[in-house]
Design an enzyme around this catalytic site. Structure first.
Site, PDB file in Angstrom:
ATOM      1  N   ASP A 102       0.836  -1.210   0.000  1.00 17.53           N
ATOM      2  CA  ASP A 102       0.000   0.000   0.000  1.00 17.53           C
ATOM      3  C   ASP A 102       0.867   1.255   0.000  1.00 17.53           C
ATOM      4  OD1 ASP A 102      -2.552   0.956  -0.177  1.00 17.53           O
ATOM      5  OD2 ASP A 102      -2.849   1.145   1.980  1.00 17.53           O
ATOM      6  N   ASP A 156      -8.473  -2.032   2.145  1.00 17.08           N
ATOM      7  CA  ASP A 156      -8.270  -1.453   3.471  1.00 17.08           C
ATOM      8  C   ASP A 156      -9.315  -1.947   4.469  1.00 17.08           C
ATOM      9  OD1 ASP A 156      -6.173   0.020   2.425  1.00 17.08           O
ATOM     10  OD2 ASP A 156      -7.487   1.671   1.832  1.00 17.08           O
TER      11      ASP A 156
END
Length: 260
Positions: A102, A156
């Site tokens: 990420d 997420d």
């Protein structure tokens, strides 16, 4: 107390294998080209198709985010029901890799491609045609420029969610109360990190942030530290299920106690 009662009710429902519309889900009808399909699936499918078609037609209107979020939430729930991590070791490796992944595609990729690849892919734009947004979004209530959205990618939610679901499953199997278990602490850590992510987003002029940068350390760290403190880290790390004595051993111990 309310959360503890809800958890106990869910635990009782799980132990009794209770499901809404259980009979309809276990009764099947044969359909050409599709084979055996449960009556529940057969009844729900038309509503799902109509909902998806309506969103596809009106996805450019201002309130289309509601339909998009409903579709996204159902997809997330489905993934969390199907995919499971077997133990904390797998969860740690998965979240650690996602943590680095990420950060790279949000921050580092911007230097190479002049824009954040992760944000572009999540929004589904820059493709020359309508993309499939892989995110949840909600309008900013206090955005002075107007038209802004708060967004969070499916990854997420799903990746930390796998750890949260693992904690809930462990609590059920170990018959732990809400306070003595791991689920409440994992959910609290995840919620706090989402709040910190939102604060960081505003402090950095709404530049997209890698949410896992804030979520993973506290959520995973809370799980590891609690497991070590309670002496259950080895079981969580390797087995992923609580130690449960064999029923035959319990009977033998009970017989020996009765004899004495």
């Amino acid at each position: 107390m309310l959360l503890e009662k809800i958890l106990l009710q869910l635990k009782a429902s799980s132990s009794a294998d209770f499901r809404w519309f259980q009979h309809a889900a276990q009764t099947f009808v044969k359909i050409p080209f599709f084979g055996a399909v449960s009556y529940l699936t057969f009844a729900v499918t038309p509503f799902c198709i109509v909902f998806a078609v309506i969103w596809a037609v009106y996805h450019r209107v201002s309130f289309a985010w509601i339909g998009q979020d409903i579709l996204g939430i159902t997809l997330i729930i489905t993934v969390l029901q199907i995919v499971r991590i077997p133990n904390l070791k797998v969860g740690t490796v998965l979240l650690s890799c996602a943590f680095l992944y990420d950060i790279f595609w949000v921050f580092v990729s911007k230097r190479w491609f002049h824009e954040s690849v992760m944000i572009v892919v999540a929004r589904g734009d820059k493709s020359g045609e309508d993309g499939i947004p892989m995110l949840l979004k909600i309008p900013c209530l206090f955005d002075p420029s107007g038209g802004g959205y708060i967004i969070i990618g499916f990854g997420d939610i799903i990746l930390p969610g796998l750890l949260v679901v693992f904690s809930l499953r462990y609590d059920w199997l170990a018959k732990k109360s809400l306070r003595a278990g791991y689920f409440l602490w994992a959910m609290t850590a995840y919620g706090l990190r989402l709040l910190i992510t939102y604060v960081a987003l505003n402090l950095m002029d709404r530049h997209g942030q890698p949410a896992l940068l804030y979520i993973v350390p506290l959520t995973l760290g809370t799980f590891l530290s609690l497991g070590k403190k309670r002496g259950e880290l080895k079981i969580l790390w390797t087995r992923g299920e609580p130690e449960r004595p064999c029923p035959h051993m319990q009977e033998e111990d009970q017989q020996s106690l009765n004899q004495h």
